[in-house]
Design a protein around this motif. Sequence first.
Motif, PDB file in Angstrom:
ATOM      1  N   LEU A 201       0.827  -1.210   0.033  1.00 30.88           N
ATOM      2  CA  LEU A 201      -0.212  -0.057   0.136  1.00 30.88           C
ATOM      3  C   LEU A 201       0.822   1.421  -0.127  1.00 30.88           C
ATOM      4  O   LEU A 201       0.491   2.425  -0.579  1.00 30.88           O
ATOM      5  CB  LEU A 201      -0.914   0.037   1.379  1.00 30.88           C
ATOM      6  CG  LEU A 201      -2.154  -0.918   1.168  1.00 30.88           C
ATOM      7  CD1 LEU A 201      -2.767  -1.046   2.410  1.00 30.88           C
ATOM      8  CD2 LEU A 201      -2.903  -0.480   0.094  1.00 30.88           C
ATOM      9  N   THR A 206       1.059   1.502  -6.123  1.00 34.93           N
ATOM     10  CA  THR A 206      -0.621   1.255  -5.533  1.00 34.93           C
ATOM     11  C   THR A 206      -1.272   2.496  -5.165  1.00 34.93           C
ATOM     12  O   THR A 206      -2.867   2.606  -5.237  1.00 34.93           O
ATOM     13  CB  THR A 206      -0.253   0.119  -4.187  1.00 34.93           C
ATOM     14  OG1 THR A 206       0.911  -0.677  -4.486  1.00 34.93           O
ATOM     15  CG2 THR A 206      -1.617  -0.176  -3.579  1.00 34.93           C
ATOM     16  N   ARG A 207      -0.645   3.358  -4.704  1.00 31.89           N
ATOM     17  CA  ARG A 207      -1.526   4.622  -4.225  1.00 31.89           C
ATOM     18  C   ARG A 207      -2.074   5.535  -5.484  1.00 31.89           C
ATOM     19  O   ARG A 207      -2.835   6.159  -5.337  1.00 31.89           O
ATOM     20  CB  ARG A 207      -0.246   5.548  -3.170  1.00 31.89           C
ATOM     21  CG  ARG A 207       0.094   5.118  -2.064  1.00 31.89           C
ATOM     22  CD  ARG A 207       0.702   6.008  -1.229  1.00 31.89           C
ATOM     23  NE  ARG A 207       2.244   6.044  -1.749  1.00 31.89           N
ATOM     24  CZ  ARG A 207       2.809   7.036  -2.447  1.00 31.89           C
ATOM     25  NH1 ARG A 207       2.066   8.121  -2.722  1.00 31.89           N
ATOM     26  NH2 ARG A 207       4.004   7.015  -3.009  1.00 31.89           N
ATOM     27  N   PHE A 211      -5.750   5.597  -5.160  1.00 27.35           N
ATOM     28  CA  PHE A 211      -6.086   6.921  -4.459  1.00 27.35           C
ATOM     29  C   PHE A 211      -5.996   7.916  -5.421  1.00 27.35           C
ATOM     30  O   PHE A 211      -6.246   9.109  -5.235  1.00 27.35           O
ATOM     31  CB  PHE A 211      -5.340   7.214  -3.033  1.00 27.35           C
ATOM     32  CG  PHE A 211      -5.416   6.134  -2.154  1.00 27.35           C
ATOM     33  CD1 PHE A 211      -6.760   5.709  -1.512  1.00 27.35           C
ATOM     34  CD2 PHE A 211      -4.345   5.177  -1.827  1.00 27.35           C
ATOM     35  CE1 PHE A 211      -6.740   4.655  -0.764  1.00 27.35           C
ATOM     36  CE2 PHE A 211      -4.244   4.218  -0.951  1.00 27.35           C
ATOM     37  CZ  PHE A 211      -5.604   3.982  -0.241  1.00 27.35           C
TER      38      PHE A 211
END
Length: 322
Positions: A201, A206-207, A211
């Motif tokens: 994460l 991944t971020r 997001f």
Amino acid sequence: MVLVGHAAGFSLKALTPFVGPLAKIGVWLFFVLSAFLLTLKINASGISRRSMVEYGIGRFARIVPMYWLAVCIYFFAGSAGIDSAADLFDAALMRKGYAHLWTIPVEFKFYFLLPVIVLVVGYAGRLGVAWQVLACGLIILVCQALYPFWMTPENSIQMRWYVASFVIGVACAVLYAQSDEQPSLRRVQLVVLLTVALLVLAMPVTRNILFGMPYGPWLRDKFVFISLIWGVFLFFCADRLSGAGPGRRVFDRIGECSFSIYLIHWLVMSRVSAMAGDSVSAFIACILASIIAGMILYYTVEAPLQRIRSAGLKRFPPMPAG
């Protein structure tokens, strides 16, 4: 992790957003792990004039000769930015950080501070283990108040910025030494899965996917939080990450040679990538060649130096009483 992260930067740049930050994550594990192991060792031997002299001589002999050799190798190879006599002396005297070698001054400087921290935490232990952990927490808070993690210069050789990582290792060692019950295998497996999940994460890719956060240097100063993850990992898993078989033996040998591998891999990867270009095969070759070169350096230089160091410490005369 360091080899994979750096190999991507040298020879497979498309992979860098996915695995590049592993290099720093691996370095922060090294900081926590070294403090963890050395705290256990100091507590086992006790703090006395003799033990501290042996500790100082042992740490110097373990790190500095190989580090100086690496500095000379990079100077004569014209690599890692050690290009002039001034660079050579700055690197050898740990006044500046060059390429991956910036971590060695940080680690070496902490060796001088560690016995003081262990002594302070030991005094707090007279009131109980909770007070030892509280002492570690207060040290971390003071250091963060003076040197907040978000202001840490990139690849700084100043140890003060990274004290929190090391102290987390000290706290982990205190709790580990006081633990009477080995954690269950299921709990260890859960900690391993959570560690992997949290590290995944934290990765830029991944971020970005989850997001929408842009790629950038977000992770480079988050060593306090990553170190906490590693501290929990070590506490639960230190006695459980073992087994038999060829895989274990391979990693044992790599671990044995890890310092030499770390010192020499930057030069090896720069040469391999210059010849092989940017490709999956070059990425794999960088990692394998670094391990082989590091093993050669270990068995030809580091292992004999370690034998001399061990023999010298065994002959160390007893300190006079008083």
